[in-house]
Design a protein around this motif. Sequence first.
Motif, PDB file in Angstrom:
ATOM      1  N   LYS A 432       0.946  -1.219   0.224  1.00  8.81           N
ATOM      2  CA  LYS A 432      -0.091   0.009  -0.038  1.00  8.81           C
ATOM      3  C   LYS A 432       1.020   1.133   0.118  1.00  8.81           C
ATOM      4  O   LYS A 432       0.605   2.278  -0.737  1.00  8.81           O
ATOM      5  CB  LYS A 432      -1.102   0.071   1.293  1.00  8.81           C
ATOM      6  CG  LYS A 432      -1.778  -1.206   1.215  1.00  8.81           C
ATOM      7  CD  LYS A 432      -2.846  -1.189   2.469  1.00  8.81           C
ATOM      8  CE  LYS A 432      -3.855  -2.319   2.415  1.00  8.81           C
ATOM      9  NZ  LYS A 432      -4.653  -2.182   3.796  1.00  8.81           N
ATOM     10  N   GLU A 433       1.989   1.101   0.875  1.00  6.52           N
ATOM     11  CA  GLU A 433       2.808   2.333   0.791  1.00  6.52           C
ATOM     12  C   GLU A 433       3.695   2.585  -0.505  1.00  6.52           C
ATOM     13  O   GLU A 433       3.607   3.818  -0.896  1.00  6.52           O
ATOM     14  CB  GLU A 433       3.934   1.878   1.800  1.00  6.52           C
ATOM     15  CG  GLU A 433       5.119   3.207   1.840  1.00  6.52           C
ATOM     16  CD  GLU A 433       6.431   2.399   2.426  1.00  6.52           C
ATOM     17  OE1 GLU A 433       7.534   3.230   2.377  1.00  6.52           O
ATOM     18  OE2 GLU A 433       6.344   1.624   3.384  1.00  6.52           O
ATOM     19  N   GLY A 434       3.761   1.775  -1.277  1.00  3.66           N
ATOM     20  CA  GLY A 434       4.434   1.699  -2.552  1.00  3.66           C
ATOM     21  C   GLY A 434       3.496   2.381  -3.807  1.00  3.66           C
ATOM     22  O   GLY A 434       3.710   3.309  -4.395  1.00  3.66           O
ATOM     23  N   ILE A 435       2.430   1.684  -3.514  1.00  3.62           N
ATOM     24  CA  ILE A 435       1.228   2.389  -4.487  1.00  3.62           C
ATOM     25  C   ILE A 435       0.758   3.842  -4.269  1.00  3.62           C
ATOM     26  O   ILE A 435       0.507   4.386  -5.132  1.00  3.62           O
ATOM     27  CB  ILE A 435      -0.060   1.225  -4.584  1.00  3.62           C
ATOM     28  CG1 ILE A 435       0.547  -0.268  -4.989  1.00  3.62           C
ATOM     29  CG2 ILE A 435      -1.090   1.995  -5.187  1.00  3.62           C
ATOM     30  CD1 ILE A 435      -0.622  -1.256  -5.109  1.00  3.62           C
ATOM     31  N   ALA A 436       0.537   4.232  -3.049  1.00  5.20           N
ATOM     32  CA  ALA A 436       0.549   5.276  -2.530  1.00  5.20           C
ATOM     33  C   ALA A 436       1.571   6.240  -3.089  1.00  5.20           C
ATOM     34  O   ALA A 436       1.067   7.455  -3.543  1.00  5.20           O
ATOM     35  CB  ALA A 436       0.611   5.422  -1.196  1.00  5.20           C
ATOM     36  N   ILE A 437       2.889   6.066  -2.996  1.00 13.23           N
ATOM     37  CA  ILE A 437       3.963   6.839  -3.646  1.00 13.23           C
ATOM     38  C   ILE A 437       3.794   6.950  -5.265  1.00 13.23           C
ATOM     39  O   ILE A 437       3.647   8.112  -5.877  1.00 13.23           O
ATOM     40  CB  ILE A 437       5.342   6.178  -3.458  1.00 13.23           C
ATOM     41  CG1 ILE A 437       5.639   6.410  -1.773  1.00 13.23           C
ATOM     42  CG2 ILE A 437       6.417   6.786  -4.069  1.00 13.23           C
ATOM     43  CD1 ILE A 437       6.760   5.753  -1.532  1.00 13.23           C
ATOM     44  N   LEU A 438       3.524   5.751  -5.681  1.00 11.89           N
ATOM     45  CA  LEU A 438       3.104   5.784  -7.278  1.00 11.89           C
ATOM     46  C   LEU A 438       1.728   6.524  -7.593  1.00 11.89           C
ATOM     47  O   LEU A 438       1.954   7.444  -8.725  1.00 11.89           O
ATOM     48  CB  LEU A 438       2.738   4.352  -7.808  1.00 11.89           C
ATOM     49  CG  LEU A 438       3.796   3.347  -8.168  1.00 11.89           C
ATOM     50  CD1 LEU A 438       3.225   2.117  -8.373  1.00 11.89           C
ATOM     51  CD2 LEU A 438       4.582   3.992  -9.331  1.00 11.89           C
ATOM     52  N   ASP A 439       0.915   6.885  -6.480  1.00 11.43           N
ATOM     53  CA  ASP A 439      -0.378   7.734  -7.019  1.00 11.43           C
ATOM     54  C   ASP A 439       0.041   9.023  -6.995  1.00 11.43           C
ATOM     55  O   ASP A 439      -0.099   9.806  -7.797  1.00 11.43           O
ATOM     56  CB  ASP A 439      -1.061   7.402  -5.729  1.00 11.43           C
ATOM     57  CG  ASP A 439      -2.632   8.042  -5.960  1.00 11.43           C
ATOM     58  OD1 ASP A 439      -2.822   8.620  -7.405  1.00 11.43           O
ATOM     59  OD2 ASP A 439      -3.355   7.867  -5.120  1.00 11.43           O
ATOM     60  N   GLU A 440       0.989   9.610  -6.338  1.00  6.42           N
ATOM     61  CA  GLU A 440       1.568  10.872  -6.050  1.00  6.42           C
ATOM     62  C   GLU A 440       2.414  11.135  -7.516  1.00  6.42           C
ATOM     63  O   GLU A 440       2.339  12.224  -7.905  1.00  6.42           O
ATOM     64  CB  GLU A 440       2.497  11.131  -4.895  1.00  6.42           C
ATOM     65  CG  GLU A 440       1.679  10.935  -3.387  1.00  6.42           C
ATOM     66  CD  GLU A 440       2.593  11.232  -2.501  1.00  6.42           C
ATOM     67  OE1 GLU A 440       3.882  11.553  -2.562  1.00  6.42           O
ATOM     68  OE2 GLU A 440       2.144  10.767  -1.062  1.00  6.42           O
TER      69      GLU A 440
END
Length: 451
Positions: A432-440
């Motif tokens: 989830k942390e990695g996908i949140a960074i991708l989102d940004e």
Amino acid sequence: MTNIDPAVGKAVLAADRKHVFHSWSAQGLINPLPVAGAEGCYFWDYEGNRYLDFTSQLVNTNLGHQHPKVVAAIKEQAERLCTIAPSFANDQRSELARMIAEVAPGDLDMVFFTNSGTEAVENAIRMARLHTGRHKVLAAYRSYHGSTHGSIALTGEPRRWGSEPAIPGVVRFHGPYPYRSAFHAADEREECARALAHLEEVITYEGPQTVAAIILETVVGTNGVLVPPDGYLSGVREICDRHGIVFIADEVMVGFGRIGEWFAVDAWGVVPDLITFAKGVNGGYVPLGGVVISRRIADTFRERPYPGGHTYSGHPLACASGVATLRVYHEEGIIERVRRLGEEVAGPLLRELAERHPSVGEVRGRGLMWAIELVRNRDTREMLVPYNASGPAAEPMNRVAAACKKRGLWPFTHFNRVHVVPPLVITAEQLKEGIAILDEALAVADEYVTG
């Protein structure tokens, strides 16, 4: 984090730039990151910057970095027997072959060990040609099969160009890719039917009696994370059976859990004649690859010598790390957890991400292998950067990657795509942390959207 020392990092980089010749690179245009250490799903540099590894390095560190059980197995084997020639029997080599055969589909129950995936492909092609007495090999355009002279000839993507002319007998075909269909298909079912008809037509034009093998990546890896539509692999199997062609599944990237199966062909219930593997078999801790061989092809060489081999085939240190790795797969339920993370975390979150970003043309994948395809226009599907872009033309993707790294995520990018291929031991929270960074970071790609 350990070994944090900027001065050491500068010395490492200076020595690298003076003496190390890097693969796939213009030597004067690269600036490799000096890595001080790694553990689990993270690695860090000498400045103390830590990165969540969403690449599994080269989609190979399936158990992450420094898994204690694998490290311990290497140490124990090194103290007992570092190396022995492949002509001898060795306990670790025998046990790893047994363990691989145990989880391989159908009657694939013999293993030829190599040092890498590219060597595995070289030997699979040689086996197919000798078994059939034919010389042609069909390979897809959107593919990567390795960097040696034979495997790069099979590769369909631009990295093969600099090695041409290469080995004779390679014939190309288009595999299924519903989002950018070469067959103008309206849906996956039509894409499957037309792709199989195209393959059959290529074989007809080439002469079935001249075709030794069809090689394909079960799920296309670097060139798109292209999951085959249902029915495609079974259709290829039927075509091969009808014409006496060897079916080679290149699972160097997707074998050993990447999509939530021991071998990716298991997801479609298909049994090829040969499976090439490497990467996930031991996470790259020691170089290791190989070919899983069907009984029918193995019997070709029962009384006829197989004309191939490697000094380090089935190296004890490599095989010990492989045995330990496969034991961890069983003990920690890696296959099941990958399937669960793909279905419950990665898939849903990436599809939600796609809805928020007009630059996302498609999200596709399975298990812990996903691609985010970036476009300038969803209607026309114009790629965010051109095919095989470099220099200024690649700037949009370079900026997306830089935005990820700035936030502590190391991304896997290729052409106009970001791939999500983290270690298989990643937790739901880390994913989830990695996908949140991708989102940004995808806000950068959205700047280039034109419609």
